[in-house]
Design a protein around this motif. Structure first.
Motif, mmCIF file in Angstrom:
data_model
loop_
_atom_site.group_PDB
_atom_site.id
_atom_site.type_symbol
_atom_site.label_atom_id
_atom_site.label_comp_id
_atom_site.label_asym_id
_atom_site.label_seq_id
_atom_site.Cartn_x
_atom_site.Cartn_y
_atom_site.Cartn_z
ATOM 1 N N HIS A 115 0.529 -0.373 -3.486
ATOM 2 C CA HIS A 115 0.506 0.972 -2.915
ATOM 3 C C HIS A 115 0.769 0.887 -1.418
ATOM 4 O O HIS A 115 0.045 0.219 -0.682
ATOM 5 C CB HIS A 115 -0.851 1.634 -3.164
ATOM 6 C CG HIS A 115 -0.952 3.022 -2.608
ATOM 7 N ND1 HIS A 115 -2.117 3.540 -2.095
ATOM 8 C CD2 HIS A 115 -0.037 4.011 -2.477
ATOM 9 C CE1 HIS A 115 -1.926 4.782 -1.697
ATOM 10 N NE2 HIS A 115 -0.655 5.076 -1.912
ATOM 11 N N SER A 116 1.819 1.526 -0.968
ATOM 12 C CA SER A 116 2.110 1.647 0.455
ATOM 13 C C SER A 116 2.842 2.953 0.667
ATOM 14 O O SER A 116 3.921 3.164 0.103
ATOM 15 C CB SER A 116 2.970 0.481 0.956
ATOM 16 O OG SER A 116 3.341 0.682 2.308
ATOM 17 N N VAL A 117 2.254 3.842 1.455
ATOM 18 C CA VAL A 117 2.826 5.181 1.626
ATOM 19 C C VAL A 117 4.157 5.109 2.365
ATOM 20 O O VAL A 117 5.158 5.673 1.929
ATOM 21 C CB VAL A 117 1.829 6.105 2.350
ATOM 22 C CG1 VAL A 117 2.442 7.492 2.568
ATOM 23 C CG2 VAL A 117 0.545 6.236 1.542
ATOM 24 N N SER A 118 4.206 4.405 3.491
ATOM 25 C CA SER A 118 5.463 4.295 4.231
ATOM 26 C C SER A 118 6.377 3.236 3.635
ATOM 27 O O SER A 118 7.603 3.337 3.742
ATOM 28 C CB SER A 118 5.193 3.961 5.701
ATOM 29 O OG SER A 118 4.776 2.605 5.841
ATOM 30 N N GLY A 119 5.792 2.204 3.042
ATOM 31 C CA GLY A 119 6.588 1.145 2.436
ATOM 32 C C GLY A 119 7.405 0.328 3.406
ATOM 33 O O GLY A 119 8.351 -0.352 3.005
ATOM 34 N N ARG A 120 7.017 0.322 4.687
ATOM 35 C CA ARG A 120 7.866 -0.319 5.691
ATOM 36 C C ARG A 120 7.310 -1.630 6.231
ATOM 37 O O ARG A 120 8.036 -2.388 6.880
ATOM 38 C CB ARG A 120 8.116 0.644 6.850
ATOM 39 C CG ARG A 120 6.903 0.890 7.751
ATOM 40 C CD ARG A 120 7.182 1.885 8.862
ATOM 41 N NE ARG A 120 8.321 1.512 9.686
ATOM 42 C CZ ARG A 120 8.519 1.952 10.939
ATOM 43 N NH1 ARG A 120 7.638 2.767 11.502
ATOM 44 N NH2 ARG A 120 9.567 1.584 11.620
ATOM 45 N N ASN A 121 6.037 -1.914 5.985
ATOM 46 C CA ASN A 121 5.412 -3.064 6.636
ATOM 47 C C ASN A 121 5.574 -4.353 5.837
ATOM 48 O O ASN A 121 5.565 -4.360 4.606
ATOM 49 C CB ASN A 121 3.941 -2.782 6.903
ATOM 50 C CG ASN A 121 3.766 -1.778 8.035
ATOM 51 O OD1 ASN A 121 4.400 -1.903 9.076
ATOM 52 N ND2 ASN A 121 2.923 -0.784 7.826
ATOM 53 N N PRO A 122 5.693 -5.488 6.540
ATOM 54 C CA PRO A 122 5.985 -6.763 5.885
ATOM 55 C C PRO A 122 4.990 -7.177 4.814
ATOM 56 O O PRO A 122 5.396 -7.772 3.807
ATOM 57 C CB PRO A 122 5.980 -7.753 7.056
ATOM 58 C CG PRO A 122 6.405 -6.954 8.230
ATOM 59 C CD PRO A 122 5.774 -5.604 8.019
ATOM 60 N N VAL A 123 3.691 -6.894 4.999
ATOM 61 C CA VAL A 123 2.712 -7.448 4.065
ATOM 62 C C VAL A 123 2.978 -6.994 2.632
ATOM 63 O O VAL A 123 2.933 -7.804 1.697
ATOM 64 C CB VAL A 123 1.261 -7.110 4.510
ATOM 65 C CG1 VAL A 123 0.948 -5.625 4.381
ATOM 66 C CG2 VAL A 123 0.268 -7.942 3.730
ATOM 67 N N SER A 124 3.283 -5.720 2.435
ATOM 68 C CA SER A 124 3.535 -5.217 1.085
ATOM 69 C C SER A 124 4.888 -5.671 0.565
ATOM 70 O O SER A 124 5.029 -6.018 -0.617
ATOM 71 C CB SER A 124 3.461 -3.687 1.075
ATOM 72 O OG SER A 124 2.155 -3.243 1.375
ATOM 73 N N GLU A 126 6.569 -8.381 1.419
ATOM 74 C CA GLU A 126 6.504 -9.812 1.105
ATOM 75 C C GLU A 126 5.740 -10.066 -0.191
ATOM 76 O O GLU A 126 6.113 -10.951 -0.975
ATOM 77 C CB GLU A 126 5.845 -10.561 2.256
ATOM 78 C CG GLU A 126 6.718 -10.664 3.490
ATOM 79 C CD GLU A 126 6.003 -11.307 4.663
ATOM 80 O OE1 GLU A 126 6.657 -11.454 5.714
ATOM 81 O OE2 GLU A 126 4.813 -11.659 4.527
ATOM 82 N N MET A 127 4.677 -9.297 -0.415
ATOM 83 C CA MET A 127 3.937 -9.432 -1.672
ATOM 84 C C MET A 127 4.855 -9.157 -2.850
ATOM 85 O O MET A 127 4.861 -9.888 -3.849
ATOM 86 C CB MET A 127 2.762 -8.462 -1.689
ATOM 87 C CG MET A 127 1.594 -8.847 -0.822
ATOM 88 S SD MET A 127 0.479 -10.032 -1.616
ATOM 89 C CE MET A 127 -0.328 -8.972 -2.804
ATOM 90 N N ALA A 128 5.639 -8.097 -2.758
ATOM 91 C CA ALA A 128 6.538 -7.718 -3.847
ATOM 92 C C ALA A 128 7.609 -8.779 -4.078
ATOM 93 O O ALA A 128 7.894 -9.156 -5.227
ATOM 94 C CB ALA A 128 7.186 -6.371 -3.539
ATOM 95 N N HIS A 154 10.321 -5.413 7.982
ATOM 96 C CA HIS A 154 10.493 -6.732 7.374
ATOM 97 C C HIS A 154 11.860 -7.300 7.751
ATOM 98 O O HIS A 154 12.825 -6.560 7.963
ATOM 99 C CB HIS A 154 10.369 -6.627 5.848
ATOM 100 C CG HIS A 154 10.383 -7.941 5.152
ATOM 101 N ND1 HIS A 154 11.456 -8.368 4.395
ATOM 102 C CD2 HIS A 154 9.465 -8.940 5.104
ATOM 103 C CE1 HIS A 154 11.186 -9.561 3.903
ATOM 104 N NE2 HIS A 154 9.991 -9.934 4.314
ATOM 105 N N SER A 155 11.932 -8.605 7.819
ATOM 106 C CA SER A 155 13.170 -9.263 8.253
ATOM 107 C C SER A 155 14.359 -8.963 7.347
ATOM 108 O O SER A 155 15.517 -9.037 7.775
ATOM 109 C CB SER A 155 12.953 -10.783 8.319
ATOM 110 O OG SER A 155 12.541 -11.293 7.061
#
Length: 247
Positions: A115-124, A126-128, A154-155
Motif C-alpha cells: 500500500h502506497s498512496v503516492s507510489g513514488r518512494n523507493p522503499v515500496s 524496491e519491495m515490489a 526511485h532510480s
C-alpha cells in the motif's frame, strides 16, 4: 448552511462507489492471488510505510481477518517512530526496501500486497521489484490520480503501479486530502485509510468465499474478547504454523 462533515461523508461514499464500479475486477483478482497462495501452502505479506502501514495493521491479527496475512512492520517506517519525520526519510532511502524484503522468509508462490498512496518512494518500489524477482505475486494498492501526477524517487524512474502484477486504485483525490475550506489553501481530511481498509477487507471477504466454494475452511479469527475466542485462535496458530511468521 453547508455541513462540511456531511459533505465529507458523502465524498467518501462516492469514492467507495467508484472503487466498486471500477476496481471490482482487480479486487477479485487480488482475492484469487490470496486464495491460491493459501491453498498452495504459501504466505501472504502486507506492507506499507507511515500512514500506508495502517492498512497492514488493519489486515493482521484481528477479528474477522485472515490469520495468514503476515505484516511487514519495519520500526523506522511506523508512526510510533520519534521523530516521526524519520519515516519520510527512511521511505526515500535507496536500498532500504531491498534490505527489508531480504529479511522476509519469502519464496516463489507467495503474495505481497503493498500500500502506497503516492507510489513514488523507493522503499515500496524496491519491495515490489525484489518480490517479483523472487517469483511472488505483487499487488499494489495506490492512488493513480495522485501517482500519475508525481515523479518517481526511485532510480528506475518508475512508480509502484508500474512495477506490480496487479494494481488497485483507491480512486482518491490528488494529495489524498479531500475537503476545501474557505480561507485555507490546504485541503483537509484524507480518504485513503477509510477506503484502503474497505478495499483490503473486501479482498479478505472474497478470499474467504472463494476458499469455502472449494471446500476449504478459511482461517478467520474470532475476537479474543469473546468466550472461547483465544482457544479458537490458538488452534489456527497451530494448524498454520508454517504460513504464519508474526508469532
Amino acid at each position: 448552511m453547508n455541513n462540511i462533515m456531511n459533505t465529507y461523508f458523502e465524498h467518501v461514499k462516492q469514492i467507495a462507489e467508484t472503487v466498486l464500479e471500477t476496481q471490482e475486477e482487480n479486487m477479485r483478482a487480488a482475492a484469487n492471488f490470496f486464495a491460491e497462495t493459501i491453498k498452495s501452502g504459501h504466505t501472504i505479506y502486507a506492507f506499507g510505510a507511515s500512514h500506508a502501514g495502517i492498512i497492514t495493521e488493519e489486515l493482521f491479527y484481528r477479528t474477522g481477518g485472515l490469520a495468514l496475512i503476515n505484516p511487514v512492520l519495519t520500526p523506522s517506517l511506523m508512526l510510533n517512530t520519534k521523530p516521526v519525520t524519520m519515516t519520510s526519510k527512511m521511505e526515500r532511502l535507496s536500498g532500504f526496501g531491498k534490505i527489508i524484503f531480504s529479511t522476509l522468509p519469502a519464496s516463489e508462490g507467495d503474495t505481497l500486497l503493498i500500500h502506497s498512496v503516492s507510489g513514488r518512494n523507493p522503499v515500496s518500489i524496491e519491495m515490489a521489484i525484489a518480490a517479483q524477482e523472487k517469483g511472488l505475486n505483487t499487488v499494489a494498492l495506490t492512488n493513480l490520480t495522485y501517482s500519475k501526477q508525481v515523479t518517481s524517487r526511485h532510480s528506475s524512474g518508475k512508480r509502484l503501479f508500474e512495477v506490480c502484477d496487479l494494481v488497485i486504485d483507491n480512486c482518491g483525490d490528488f494529495e489524498d486530502s479531500s475537503m476545501q475550506l474557505a480561507g485555507l489553501e490546504q485541503k483537509v481530511a484524507p480518504t485513503s485509510t477509510a477506503i484502503g481498509s474497505l478495499i483490503a477487507n473486501a479482498i479478505v471477504l472474497k478470499t474467504a468465499e472463494k476458499l469455502l466454494d472449494e471446500g476449504i475452511t478459511p482461517p478467520v479469527f474470532h475476537s479474543s474478547n469473546v468466550d472461547g475466542g483465544d482457544a479458537f485462535n490458538t488452534k489456527i496458530f497451530k494448524a498454520y504454523t508454517e504460513q504464519i511468521h508474526y508469532m
